[in-house]
Design a protein around this motif. Structure first.
Motif, PDB file in Angstrom:
ATOM      1  N   TYR A  10       4.730   0.421   9.071  1.00  0.00           N
ATOM      2  CA  TYR A  10       5.401   1.317  10.260  1.00  0.00           C
ATOM      3  C   TYR A  10       4.592   2.523  10.406  1.00  0.00           C
ATOM      4  O   TYR A  10       3.847   2.978   9.711  1.00  0.00           O
ATOM      5  N   GLY A  11       4.801   3.361  11.443  1.00  0.00           N
ATOM      6  CA  GLY A  11       4.647   4.792  11.678  1.00  0.00           C
ATOM      7  C   GLY A  11       2.959   4.794  12.042  1.00  0.00           C
ATOM      8  O   GLY A  11       2.335   4.181  12.818  1.00  0.00           O
ATOM      9  N   CYS A  12       2.367   5.876  11.551  1.00  0.00           N
ATOM     10  CA  CYS A  12       1.123   6.478  12.206  1.00  0.00           C
ATOM     11  C   CYS A  12      -0.223   5.569  11.213  1.00  0.00           C
ATOM     12  O   CYS A  12       0.029   4.935  10.487  1.00  0.00           O
ATOM     13  N   GLN A  13      -1.247   5.989  12.081  1.00  0.00           N
ATOM     14  CA  GLN A  13      -2.417   5.497  11.508  1.00  0.00           C
ATOM     15  C   GLN A  13      -2.526   5.532  10.035  1.00  0.00           C
ATOM     16  O   GLN A  13      -3.520   4.853   9.364  1.00  0.00           O
ATOM     17  N   MET A  14      -2.133   6.748   9.416  1.00  0.00           N
ATOM     18  CA  MET A  14      -2.206   7.195   8.073  1.00  0.00           C
ATOM     19  C   MET A  14      -1.722   6.010   7.180  1.00  0.00           C
ATOM     20  O   MET A  14      -2.194   5.440   6.035  1.00  0.00           O
ATOM     21  N   ASN A  15      -0.512   5.632   7.751  1.00  0.00           N
ATOM     22  CA  ASN A  15       0.152   4.364   6.991  1.00  0.00           C
ATOM     23  C   ASN A  15      -0.707   3.051   7.090  1.00  0.00           C
ATOM     24  O   ASN A  15      -0.759   2.216   6.080  1.00  0.00           O
ATOM     25  N   VAL A  16      -1.394   2.852   7.970  1.00  0.00           N
ATOM     26  CA  VAL A  16      -2.369   1.829   8.535  1.00  0.00           C
ATOM     27  C   VAL A  16      -3.368   1.816   7.319  1.00  0.00           C
ATOM     28  O   VAL A  16      -3.523   0.869   6.529  1.00  0.00           O
ATOM     29  N   ASN A  46       5.687  -0.394   4.329  1.00  0.00           N
ATOM     30  CA  ASN A  46       5.229   0.798   4.250  1.00  0.00           C
ATOM     31  C   ASN A  46       5.703   1.623   5.350  1.00  0.00           C
ATOM     32  O   ASN A  46       5.256   1.414   6.688  1.00  0.00           O
ATOM     33  N   THR A  47       6.726   2.426   5.118  1.00  0.00           N
ATOM     34  CA  THR A  47       7.712   3.089   6.032  1.00  0.00           C
ATOM     35  C   THR A  47       7.461   4.156   6.671  1.00  0.00           C
ATOM     36  O   THR A  47       6.626   5.205   6.175  1.00  0.00           O
ATOM     37  N   CYS A  48       8.052   4.645   7.724  1.00  0.00           N
ATOM     38  CA  CYS A  48       7.814   5.861   8.548  1.00  0.00           C
ATOM     39  C   CYS A  48       9.277   6.450   8.640  1.00  0.00           C
ATOM     40  O   CYS A  48      10.436   5.998   8.956  1.00  0.00           O
ATOM     41  N   HIS A  49       9.403   8.027   8.544  1.00  0.00           N
ATOM     42  CA  HIS A  49      10.648   8.713   8.277  1.00  0.00           C
ATOM     43  C   HIS A  49      10.788   9.483   9.723  1.00  0.00           C
ATOM     44  O   HIS A  49      11.809  10.396   9.671  1.00  0.00           O
ATOM     45  N   ILE A  50       9.885   9.570  10.542  1.00  0.00           N
ATOM     46  CA  ILE A  50       9.605  10.604  11.492  1.00  0.00           C
ATOM     47  C   ILE A  50      10.927  10.690  12.437  1.00  0.00           C
ATOM     48  O   ILE A  50      11.258  11.921  12.909  1.00  0.00           O
ATOM     49  N   ARG A  51      11.225   9.426  12.899  1.00  0.00           N
ATOM     50  CA  ARG A  51      12.560   9.605  13.628  1.00  0.00           C
ATOM     51  C   ARG A  51      13.688   8.674  12.981  1.00  0.00           C
ATOM     52  O   ARG A  51      13.283   7.753  12.393  1.00  0.00           O
ATOM     53  N   GLY A  81       5.624   4.480   1.304  1.00  0.00           N
ATOM     54  CA  GLY A  81       5.488   5.415   2.810  1.00  0.00           C
ATOM     55  C   GLY A  81       6.581   6.454   2.707  1.00  0.00           C
ATOM     56  O   GLY A  81       7.288   6.834   1.627  1.00  0.00           O
ATOM     57  N   CYS A  82       6.896   6.970   3.788  1.00  0.00           N
ATOM     58  CA  CYS A  82       7.781   8.388   3.991  1.00  0.00           C
ATOM     59  C   CYS A  82       9.092   8.002   3.683  1.00  0.00           C
ATOM     60  O   CYS A  82       9.836   9.128   3.506  1.00  0.00           O
ATOM     61  N   VAL A  83       9.679   6.805   4.094  1.00  0.00           N
ATOM     62  CA  VAL A  83      11.108   6.738   3.737  1.00  0.00           C
ATOM     63  C   VAL A  83      11.242   6.711   2.362  1.00  0.00           C
ATOM     64  O   VAL A  83      12.367   7.124   1.777  1.00  0.00           O
ATOM     65  N   VAL A 165       9.701  16.080   9.501  1.00  0.00           N
ATOM     66  CA  VAL A 165       9.884  15.838   7.917  1.00  0.00           C
ATOM     67  C   VAL A 165       8.417  15.655   7.202  1.00  0.00           C
ATOM     68  O   VAL A 165       8.568  15.613   6.080  1.00  0.00           O
ATOM     69  N   VAL A 166       7.313  15.465   7.844  1.00  0.00           N
ATOM     70  CA  VAL A 166       6.205  15.197   7.308  1.00  0.00           C
ATOM     71  C   VAL A 166       5.668  16.284   5.927  1.00  0.00           C
ATOM     72  O   VAL A 166       5.332  15.891   5.169  1.00  0.00           O
ATOM     73  N   PRO A 167       6.100  17.654   6.360  1.00  0.00           N
ATOM     74  CA  PRO A 167       5.673  18.519   5.188  1.00  0.00           C
ATOM     75  C   PRO A 167       6.729  17.880   4.023  1.00  0.00           C
ATOM     76  O   PRO A 167       6.109  18.420   2.718  1.00  0.00           O
ATOM     77  N   TYR A 168       7.595  17.495   4.093  1.00  0.00           N
ATOM     78  CA  TYR A 168       8.627  17.143   2.982  1.00  0.00           C
ATOM     79  C   TYR A 168       8.141  15.565   2.428  1.00  0.00           C
ATOM     80  O   TYR A 168       8.247  15.359   1.241  1.00  0.00           O
ATOM     81  N   THR A 169       7.432  14.773   3.416  1.00  0.00           N
ATOM     82  CA  THR A 169       7.387  13.483   2.994  1.00  0.00           C
ATOM     83  C   THR A 169       6.119  13.275   2.480  1.00  0.00           C
ATOM     84  O   THR A 169       5.702  12.433   1.646  1.00  0.00           O
ATOM     85  N   ARG A 170       5.127  13.903   2.980  1.00  0.00           N
ATOM     86  CA  ARG A 170       3.632  14.047   2.665  1.00  0.00           C
ATOM     87  C   ARG A 170       2.978  14.989   1.577  1.00  0.00           C
ATOM     88  O   ARG A 170       1.936  14.902   1.118  1.00  0.00           O
ATOM     89  N   GLY A 171       4.155  16.271   1.707  1.00  0.00           N
ATOM     90  CA  GLY A 171       3.627  17.165   0.776  1.00  0.00           C
ATOM     91  C   GLY A 171       2.538  18.369   1.481  1.00  0.00           C
ATOM     92  O   GLY A 171       2.391  18.151   2.699  1.00  0.00           O
ATOM     93  N   GLY A 200      -5.755  12.602   9.595  1.00  0.00           N
ATOM     94  CA  GLY A 200      -5.122  13.567   8.748  1.00  0.00           C
ATOM     95  C   GLY A 200      -3.967  14.140   9.450  1.00  0.00           C
ATOM     96  O   GLY A 200      -3.967  14.042  10.842  1.00  0.00           O
ATOM     97  N   GLN A 201      -2.863  14.620   8.870  1.00  0.00           N
ATOM     98  CA  GLN A 201      -1.695  15.039   9.505  1.00  0.00           C
ATOM     99  C   GLN A 201      -2.061  16.223  10.221  1.00  0.00           C
ATOM    100  O   GLN A 201      -1.487  16.581  11.483  1.00  0.00           O
ATOM    101  N   ASN A 202      -3.026  17.017   9.860  1.00  0.00           N
ATOM    102  CA  ASN A 202      -3.791  18.372  10.472  1.00  0.00           C
ATOM    103  C   ASN A 202      -4.959  17.987  10.185  1.00  0.00           C
ATOM    104  O   ASN A 202      -5.645  18.733   9.594  1.00  0.00           O
TER     105      ASN A 202
HETATM  106 FE1  F3S Z   1       3.333   8.895   9.444  1.00  0.00          FE
HETATM  107 FE2  F3S Z   1       5.793   8.360   9.825  1.00  0.00          FE
HETATM  108 FE3  F3S Z   1       4.996   9.264   7.582  1.00  0.00          FE
HETATM  109  S1  F3S Z   1       4.328   9.218  11.379  1.00  0.00           S
HETATM  110  S2  F3S Z   1       3.309  10.689   8.005  1.00  0.00           S
HETATM  111  S3  F3S Z   1       4.472   7.471   8.276  1.00  0.00           S
HETATM  112  S4  F3S Z   1       6.952   9.981   8.525  1.00  0.00           S
END
Ligand code: F3S
Ligand code: SAH
Ligand code: SF4
Length: 441
Positions: A10-16, A46-51, A81-83, A165-171, A200-202
């Motif tokens: 789930y989530g962004c390309q970084m998770n891919v 591999n999860t996403c916590h963004i929303r 992942g982020c969850v 939430v990214v600064p908390y889930t990815r550090g 990169g997130q940034n």
């Molecule tokens: Fe990406 Fe979702 Fe984590 S967008 S950085 S997988 S919260």
């Protein structure tokens, strides 16, 4: 004995990218991947916590595996992942069938954690370890692969946008040293990759090279056989002169930039802690377009951020009108636990729905106009796969438009010059320009 691993991402390309690396790490333990959960010896989400919706999906997905686990008690179920990072222990509590939880910065320990779950024990690791996980992962395999690849060069975020939430889930922000990135990129090219998207997130805050991200891109451009370079996601405040200049004169850097702004009202940008104004963003776009006039822009937007009024929302529409985006992602604001914006007065759900609809109507119209404007223009296509019709290949243009082309002389990984002849709802149709075609195999 080979065992089977099913990974859902789930989530962004970084998770891919992370999922690929986790599959490779488990490959060392005798696991091969499967696309059927019912065949698997291990299921990894591999999860996403963004929303909120993204995060909740994990629990409904886990619910679907209850029957499988009952039939096959040895089946391992893992959440990464982020969850995993944000709700590790809660996941274990809510779903006792979960055997292991591993955060995005500790997945190099996945094989060891899996070992620990034999004989029914649970394993949880959501540390932000001192060591760099990439240095602890085994070398990547040498097998051939498709023409495009992601490559994570930077992770984490120190920006603390009030909604995120990214600064908390990815550090905290960390960059990988450029020499390691170069080695991985050369390996990918040897395995058949023609286009690399740096992640990169940034990503534009990358500092693993003396010349920053621009320096890394220029060095990558020296790799023979690597034809295209992209990067995502950038923050407007880290878009420096060197990177703008690279868009102007580095041929392998594609004329497409994802540069999220989130909102067009200065009041909202300030409350979001984005630390720039709408005017500064528009000026930046002007400089980028001065360097690369055909640059296609993409963005992210949030509607219904706490205390957003109709007038604030109109400012967002006006900014979109001014920029003209080639593509965009837009979301209703979602309250995330532990973030400052969640504490602020919320916009009613029906208001959010209405604004999202109006915003998406405008973005879709712009996207369609820019796509239609490609008709008659010549582009280069990197073929990624066969089309649905016989004798047809599909690939992406420089501008990331999907292009269908009739050809019997190209295969996956080839580049070809084509003239765009028509524009459909989701893709373009191109015709080969025979005298110019530049097949590389
Ligand atoms: Fe990406 Fe979702 Fe984590 S967008 S950085 S997988 S919260
Ligand atoms: N690092 C990137 C984006 C990370 S998240 C950046 O700075 O742009 C991807 C997108 O999700 C964000 O750009 C934002 O538009 C959206 N997003 C993040 N948190 C959100 C929230 N709480 N509610 C709705 N959308 C959100
Ligand atoms: Fe989230 Fe903002 Fe960091 Fe992007 S820059 S990851 S939106 S906190």
């Amino acid at each position: 004995m080979t065992k089977k691993l099913f990974i859902k991402t789930y989530g962004c390309q970084m998770n891919v990218y992370d999922s690929e690396r986790m599959a490779e790490a488990m490959g060392g333990e005798g696991y091969v991947t499967t696309d059927k959960p019912e065949d698997a010896d291990m299921i990894l989400l591999n999860t996403c916590h963004i929303r909120e919706k993204a995060a909740e999906k994990v629990y409904s997905e886990l619910g679907r595996y209850k029957g499988l686990k009952a039939d096959k008690p040895d089946l391992k179920i893992g959440v990464a992942g982020c969850v995993a990072q944000a709700e590790g222990e809660e996941i274990m509590r809510r779903q006792p069938m979960v055997d292991l939880v591993v955060g995005p910065q500790s997945y190099h320990k996945l094989p060891e954690l899996t070992q620990r779950t034999h004989n029914g024990a649970k394993a949880l690791d959501t540390d932000f370890p001192e060591e760099d996980k990439f240095e602890h992962l085994k070398a990547r395999p040498k097998a051939k692969r498709g023409p495009t690849a992601f490559l994570t060069v930077q992770e984490g975020c120190d920006k603390f946008c009030a909604f995120c939430v990214v600064p908390y889930t990815r550090g905290a922000e960390v960059s990988r040293p450029s020499q390691r990135v170069m080695t991985e990129a050369r390996d990918l090219v040897e395995r058949g990759v023609r286009e690399i998207t740096l992640l990169g997130q940034n990503v534009n805050a990358y500092h693993g090279h003396d010349g920053g991200l621009a320096g890394l891109i220029r060095e990558l451009a020296g790799i023979d056989g690597l034809e295209r370079i992209r990067f995502t996601t950038s923050h407007p405040n880290d878009m420096d002169e060197a990177l703008i200049a690279a868009h102007g004169d580095c041929e392998k850097l594609m004329p497409y930039l994802h540069l999220p702004v989130q909102a067009g009202s200065d009041k909202i940008l300030k409350r979001m802690n984005r630390s720039h104004t709408a005017e500064q963003y528009l000026k930046l776009i002007e400089r980028l377009r001065a360097a690369r006039p055909d640059l296609h822009l993409s963005g992210d937007f949030i509607v219904g951020f706490p205390e957003e009024t109709e007038a604030d929302f109109q400012d967002t529409l006006a900014l979109i009108e001014a920029v003209k985006y080639g593509s965009a992602f837009s979301f209703k604001y979602s309250e995330r636990p532990g973030t400052p914006a969640a504490e602020r007065p919320q916009v009613p759900e029906n208001e959010k729905d209405d604004r999202l609809q109006r915003l998406q109507a405008l973005l879709t119209k712009q996207q369609r106009e820019l796509q239609d404007a490609m008709v008659g223009r010549d582009v280069t296509v990197l073929f990624e796969k066969a089309g649905r019709l016989p004798g047809q290949m599909v690939g992406k243009s420089e501008y990331l438009h999907a292009v269908h082309v009739e050809t019997d002389q190209h295969q996956r990984g080839d580049l070809a010059k084509v003239r765009i002849v028509s524009s459909g709802p989701n893709s373009l149709k191109g015709a080969l320009i025979p005298e110019l075609h530049t097949a590389t195999a």
